[in-house]
Design a protein around this motif. Structure first.
Motif, short mmCIF file in Angstrom:
data_model
loop_
_atom_site.label_atom_id
_atom_site.label_comp_id
_atom_site.label_asym_id
_atom_site.label_seq_id
_atom_site.Cartn_x
_atom_site.Cartn_y
_atom_site.Cartn_z
N PRO A 115 40.13 -5.80 66.85
CA PRO A 115 40.62 -4.80 65.85
C PRO A 115 39.85 -3.63 65.39
O PRO A 115 38.59 -3.65 65.43
N PHE A 116 40.68 -2.22 65.19
CA PHE A 116 39.84 -1.17 64.60
C PHE A 116 39.01 -1.66 63.37
O PHE A 116 37.99 -1.19 63.26
N GLN A 117 39.58 -2.48 62.46
CA GLN A 117 38.93 -2.72 61.28
C GLN A 117 37.68 -3.10 61.32
O GLN A 117 36.69 -3.36 60.71
N ALA A 118 37.76 -4.16 62.30
CA ALA A 118 36.26 -4.91 62.59
C ALA A 118 35.27 -3.92 63.03
O ALA A 118 33.87 -4.35 62.78
N VAL A 119 35.34 -2.90 63.45
CA VAL A 119 34.35 -2.19 64.16
C VAL A 119 34.10 -0.83 63.26
O VAL A 119 33.25 0.11 63.62
N ILE A 120 34.85 -0.49 62.14
CA ILE A 120 34.67 0.66 61.37
C ILE A 120 33.68 0.93 60.76
O ILE A 120 33.16 2.16 60.79
N VAL A 121 32.98 0.00 60.39
CA VAL A 121 31.62 0.12 59.49
C VAL A 121 30.60 0.42 60.69
O VAL A 121 29.81 1.54 60.42
N PRO A 122 30.42 -0.25 61.77
CA PRO A 122 29.47 -0.02 62.70
C PRO A 122 29.75 1.37 63.32
O PRO A 122 28.78 2.24 63.81
#
Length: 274
Positions: A115-122
């Motif tokens: 999901p987009f939310q899982a990679v937004i911080v990296p």
């Protein structure tokens, strides 16, 4: 197969219910947008004096001319590149089947679960280290990568169903791999390409999370991403906010209405092949 009248009636009733569920929210937005600015309309009451100027005011207040241009630039950066790479990869995985294609296929399957939310911080730190924060590239490059698993799987599903006889006949006539792709398979993949292009266009236009987190300047976001800034500025003016929301939604509705026949035909073609 014989369909009873009861089944036909239930099917049509379900379609009507789904249509109402889809149309009523847009109707509510439209009616609310016509009320006097600064008021709090209740329900679907039609205003005595419709304020059509709310749409002009929302267009001006949100600087939608600049937002429209920014969204077009992002679409141009995302959709063609994704289609090109996905088509080449889908042809390779679905028709040529090189060594290791199953492992590559499983890698794309895993990518579908990300999901987009899982990679937004990296992504934020990566874009910062690359010096791309607050630029349109901070939206374009991640979207290409995030859309790629679905796009490759979509095109692979098309190419894997193409008959081997076409390729064999073309190779007998002396066609190489590139000519086989460009002259034979690519023209036959237009329905799948067009439907994928519509999906990518809609998803990119409505992209909100990446635009808000990675770009501070609303004029460099997608129109959906700029809605957050518009809502923060005009959140207390419900009619103006509804007018702005409708203006942002209008391009996606027009694209779907214009290309709905091609989109549905591509989906039906895929279902028949499956």
């Amino acid at each position: 197969m014989i369909v009873s009248r009861r089944e036909v009636f239930l099917g049509r009733a379900l379609l009507v219910v789904l249509m109402l569920v889809t149309v009523v929210p847009f109707l509510t937005l439209f009616v609310t947008a016509l009320h006097p600015p600064g008021t709090y309309p209740a329900g679907l009451a039609w205003p005595e004096d419709p304020h059509w100027s709310n749409f002009v005011d929302a267009f001006t207040a949100a600087n939608m001319g600049a937002l429209l241009w920014s969204s077009v630039l992002i679409e141009i950066g995302v959709v063609p590149v994704t289609l090109l790479i996905a088509t080449l990869a889908g042809f390779a995985l679905g028709h040529l089947r090189p060594p290791g294609h199953r492992a590559i296929f499983l890698t794309f399957v895993v990518g579908l679960t990300l999901p987009f939310q899982a990679v937004i911080v990296p992504l934020y730190y990566q874009m910062r280290d690359m010096g791309l924060l607050n630029t349109r590239w901070a939206i374009i490059l991640p979207l290409i990568g995030l859309y790629m698993p679905f796009a490759v799987m979509w095109m692979r599903a098309h190419f894997v169903t193409m008959p081997e006889e076409l390729s064999e006949a073309a190779r007998i006539d002396g066609a190489g791999t590139w000519k086989l792709f460009s002259r034979i398979h690519l023209p036959l993949s237009i329905p799948a390409l067009s439907s994928l292009g519509i999906l990518l266009f809609l998803w990119t236009w409505n992209q909100f999370l990446l635009a808000v987190v990675l770009v501070d300047d609303p004029a460099r976001r997608t129109m959906a991403g700029a809605l957050g800034a518009f809502q923060g500025q005009w959140g207390t003016d419900i009619p103006l906010l509804c007018a702005g929301s409708l203006l942002i939604l209008t391009p996606t509705l027009l694209v779907f209405l214009v290309f709905q026949r091609r989109f549905v035909s591509a989906l039906m073609q895929g279902a028949l092949k499956g």
